[in-house]
Design an enzyme around this catalytic site. Structure first.
Site, mmCIF file in Angstrom:
data_model
loop_
_atom_site.group_PDB
_atom_site.id
_atom_site.type_symbol
_atom_site.label_atom_id
_atom_site.label_comp_id
_atom_site.label_asym_id
_atom_site.label_seq_id
_atom_site.Cartn_x
_atom_site.Cartn_y
_atom_site.Cartn_z
ATOM 1 N N GLU A 130 0.673 -1.386 -0.154
ATOM 2 C CA GLU A 130 0.043 -0.016 -0.014
ATOM 3 C C GLU A 130 0.673 1.175 -0.180
ATOM 4 O OE1 GLU A 130 -2.263 0.956 3.858
ATOM 5 O OE2 GLU A 130 -3.625 1.941 2.425
ATOM 6 N N LYS B 285 -2.559 -2.048 -3.333
ATOM 7 C CA LYS B 285 -3.819 -0.689 -2.635
ATOM 8 C C LYS B 285 -3.433 -0.087 -2.811
ATOM 9 C CE LYS B 285 -5.498 -0.085 1.826
ATOM 10 N NZ LYS B 285 -6.363 -1.063 3.350
HETATM 11 P P1 13P Z 1 -9.295 4.465 4.583
HETATM 12 O O1 13P Z 1 -9.988 4.220 3.943
HETATM 13 O O2 13P Z 1 -9.880 5.237 5.742
HETATM 14 O O3 13P Z 1 -7.795 5.108 3.774
HETATM 15 O O4 13P Z 1 -7.851 3.181 5.123
HETATM 16 C C1 13P Z 1 -7.603 2.103 4.364
HETATM 17 C C2 13P Z 1 -6.190 2.199 4.894
HETATM 18 O O5 13P Z 1 -6.214 0.724 4.782
HETATM 19 C C3 13P Z 1 -5.268 3.167 4.441
HETATM 20 O O6 13P Z 1 -4.228 2.135 5.440
#
Ligand code: 13P
Length: 340
Positions: A177, A219
């Site tokens: 991510e 992600k």
């Molecule tokens: P948000 O959808 O609130 O951005 O959170 C997703 C997430 O996993 C952040 O690390």
């Protein structure tokens, strides 16, 4: 490394019409969220709240997986089952956040580097034994004057790749991510440039560490205008810019891409996903992995009161259902009004 298990897990994570609930807020982040609704952030309240979300009747229709925080992976549901087993019983894959948060990048004010590699191999084995089948590591990229720097992109990409390789060795699917924050006054165009540089660095590092692309989920944030920019890109522009960047940088071998909501409104996160998923000919399935955009309405209704649990679950079910439709390009704004 069990390649068959990795393939099966990755495919299940992005199964048609489903997405992932991020419920892996650290205790600090959870405290911030609970504070907005006047709930004390203690271990029991966190357990009760997460149990409420996971126990929502029928939620397995829209959730392929849930990302847990370490504490939650060791807690139990009201009926005494450890949460990973509780979720697995519902057909939902338990995942785990394994990074340890961010530190400042030395010599670069305003930039962050994610920690958590020390001892990760050992922890990963333990998470596998607890039942976790995928993991998450979040890198934070900030847009500002002269940032992000190459140093920040490079250091975060290498940490993501080292983490991903460790996951795969332990037969756990890595979700990588790299989040480009929407905070700031930047334009959507600038956000697109930064996403491109970030993802290029990320996939160069994946190659350098021999990470298997077939067993890796991205992600990503979406290409939106900075939150404080008076000109906000519309739904179609966000969708076009985001998909253009993804096509340029993400290998087609990836089993799927999921999005974070990053502070977008609940409905904007759904509308953006819908517009992208409706595009034809993409090499990967696209779906959601939201925390705030799935949980916000439920948290506001719950406010720590057991008597509000059923209504909170209804609100959570609705957001999951709307996003499930959006992941297939089948959402429409009037479906929101019908429910209201
Ligand atoms: P948000 O959808 O609130 O951005 O959170 C997703 C997430 O996993 C952040 O690390």
């Amino acid at each position: 490394m069990d390649q068959q298990l990795l393939s099966k897990t990755a495919a299940a994570m992005v199964a048609k019409g489903k997405g992932i609930l991020a419920a892996d807020e650290s205790s600090g982040t959870c405290e911030k969220r609970f504070k907005t609704v006047g709930v004390e952030c203690n271990e029991e309240n966190r357990r009760v709240y997460r149990g409420l979300l996971f126990g929502t009747p029928g939620i397995e229709q829209y959730l392929s997986g849930v990302i847990l925080f370490d504490e939650t992976a060791r807690q139990k549901s009201n009926d005494g089952l450890a949460f990973p087993q509780y979720l697995a019983k519902k057909g939902i894959l338990p995942g785990i956040k394994v990074d340890k948060g961010v530190i400042d990048v030395p010599f670069s004010a305003g930039e962050k580097l994610t920690e958590g590699l020390d001892g990760l191999q050992k922890r990963m084995k333990e998470y596998f034994d607890l039942g976790c089948r995928f993991a998450k590591w979040r890198a934070v990229i900030t847009i500002g004057k002269d940032i992000p720097t190459h140093t920040c992109l490079y250091a975060n990409a290498h940490a993501l790749a080292r983490y991903a390789a460790i996951c795969q060795e332990a037969s756990i699917v890595p979700m990588i991510e790299p989040e480009v924050l929407l905070d700031g006054v930047h334009t959507a165009e600038r956000s697109e440039e930064v996403h491109e540089a970030t993802l290029r660095a990320t996939y160069a590092a994946m190659a350098a560490y021999n990470v298997s692309l077939e067993h890796l989920i991205l992600k990503t944030s979406m290409v939106v205008s900075g939150k404080d920019n008076p000109r906000q890109a519309g739904v179609d522009e966000v969708a076009e810019r985001t998909v253009r960047v993804l096509k340029r940088t993400v290998p087609a071998a990836l089993p799927g891409i999921v999005f974070l909501s990053g502070g977008q409104s609940d409905e904007a996160a759904t509308a953006h996903l819908n517009a992208m998923a409706a595009m034809k000919g993409l090499p990967w399935p696209l779906t959601f992995s939201y925390s705030r955009a799935l949980q916000n309405p439920a948290l506001k209704i719950w406010r720590g009161q057991a008597g509000n649990a059923a209504s909170a679950q209804k609100a959570f079910h609705h957001r999951a259902q709307m996003n499930g439709l959006a992941s297939q390009g089948k959402w429409r704004a009037d479906l929101e009004k019908q429910a209201a």
